[in-house]
Design a protein around this motif. Structure first.
Motif, PDB file in Angstrom:
ATOM      1  N   UNK A  30      33.456  30.657  40.758  1.00 24.79           N
ATOM      2  CA  UNK A  30      32.804  31.142  39.788  1.00 24.79           C
ATOM      3  C   UNK A  30      32.976  32.465  38.751  1.00 24.79           C
ATOM      4  N   UNK A  31      32.212  32.732  38.307  1.00 23.91           N
ATOM      5  CA  UNK A  31      32.465  34.221  37.202  1.00 23.91           C
ATOM      6  C   UNK A  31      31.012  34.008  37.612  1.00 23.91           C
ATOM      7  N   UNK A  32      30.857  36.010  38.092  1.00 24.36           N
ATOM      8  CA  UNK A  32      29.174  36.661  38.431  1.00 24.36           C
ATOM      9  C   UNK A  32      28.922  37.227  36.887  1.00 24.36           C
ATOM     10  N   UNK A  33      27.689  37.782  37.335  1.00 23.51           N
ATOM     11  CA  UNK A  33      27.493  38.851  36.722  1.00 23.51           C
ATOM     12  C   UNK A  33      28.515  39.416  35.690  1.00 23.51           C
ATOM     13  N   UNK A  93      23.134  26.019  33.285  1.00 20.28           N
ATOM     14  CA  UNK A  93      23.213  25.875  32.103  1.00 20.28           C
ATOM     15  C   UNK A  93      24.211  27.097  31.595  1.00 20.28           C
ATOM     16  N   UNK A  94      25.261  26.501  31.695  1.00 20.71           N
ATOM     17  CA  UNK A  94      26.333  27.614  31.696  1.00 20.71           C
ATOM     18  C   UNK A  94      26.533  27.947  30.299  1.00 20.71           C
ATOM     19  N   UNK A  95      26.148  27.330  29.274  1.00 21.57           N
ATOM     20  CA  UNK A  95      26.312  27.427  27.771  1.00 21.57           C
ATOM     21  C   UNK A  95      25.674  28.779  27.479  1.00 21.57           C
ATOM     22  N   UNK A  96      24.698  28.659  27.389  1.00 23.64           N
ATOM     23  CA  UNK A  96      24.039  29.888  27.303  1.00 23.64           C
ATOM     24  C   UNK A  96      23.763  31.149  28.743  1.00 23.64           C
ATOM     25  N   UNK A 103      31.223  24.038  36.299  1.00 18.92           N
ATOM     26  CA  UNK A 103      29.666  23.764  36.581  1.00 18.92           C
ATOM     27  C   UNK A 103      28.961  22.691  37.266  1.00 18.92           C
ATOM     28  N   UNK A 104      29.756  21.663  36.188  1.00 16.55           N
ATOM     29  CA  UNK A 104      29.620  20.016  37.452  1.00 16.55           C
ATOM     30  C   UNK A 104      30.114  19.953  38.786  1.00 16.55           C
TER      31      UNK A 104
END
Length: 201
Positions: free
Chosen positions: A46-49, A110-113, A140-141
């Motif tokens: 995944x991608x961090x902040x 909520x990856x969209x936001x 995410x799913x």
């Protein structure tokens, strides 16, 4: 409560209760972590902040607190994440050697936001140690499925906003990525610290 969420929570509760006591000695707790052997967790990328790719293997040798939520959450997520952050600060003081081996991780539902920029602001409000992760909806799913997490976005409001109904769980995983226990993230920081110290050896 959504039926799918009820089933997920019932399954996890059954796993936890299955490891709570020694057969034949009611009320006596075992030294075996409640989630030992559970099929929860697994690989992720995944991608961090900060926009950096993060893999589960990056945490090899570390205990991991993994909490799923979203930055736009109006109620429970900020409270739970704050409790975890306060617990980490308390652990820093009580057992700095152990604290250095624990990584708190927030994974969005909520990856969209929850872009890296949004998560950077969110994580920064709680702890510089908090790693916040996002990805595509498919990523995410897949992670939610591996970690037995339920989430469902509710219909959008006229202003375009929406809430996401989701599991409220904080997992403690071991140095090899093995599930150990659920942490009481809705309780006091001291209770969280006690749970970490109990299962993180």
């Amino acid at each position: 409560m959504n039926e799918k969420l009820k089933r997920t929570l019932a399954l996890i509760t059954a796993v936890v209760l299955a490891g709570c006591s020694v057969p034949g000695t009611p009320g006596q707790e075992t030294a075996t972590p409640p989630l030992a052997g559970a099929r929860i967790g697994g690989p992720f990328a995944l991608t961090d902040q900060n926009g950096k790719l993060v893999r589960d293997s990056d945490f090899a040798g570390k205990y991991r607190i993994i909490y799923f939520g979203y930055s736009y959450c109006p109620d429970v997520c900020p409270v739970d994440v704050q409790n975890i952050a306060l617990a980490m600060r308390a652990l820093d003081q009580r057992d700095p050697a152990l604290s250095a081996r624990v990584v708190p991780i927030f994974i969005t539902v909520d990856p969209a936001r929850d872009t890296p920029a949004a998560l950077k602001q969110f994580a920064g409000a709680f702890s510089p140690r908090l790693i916040a992760l996002t990805g595509t909806q498919a990523q995410i799913d897949a992670v939610k499925k591996r970690f037995a997490i339920y989430s469902e976005a509710k219909p959008k409001r006229p202003d375009g906003g929406y809430i996401v109904d989701h599991s409220r769980l904080a997992y403690l995983f071991g140095p090899k990525g093995e599930p150990l226990a659920l942490l009481p993230q809705d309780k006091s920081p001291d209770e969280i610290v006690n749970a970490i110290k109990r299962w993180a050896k």
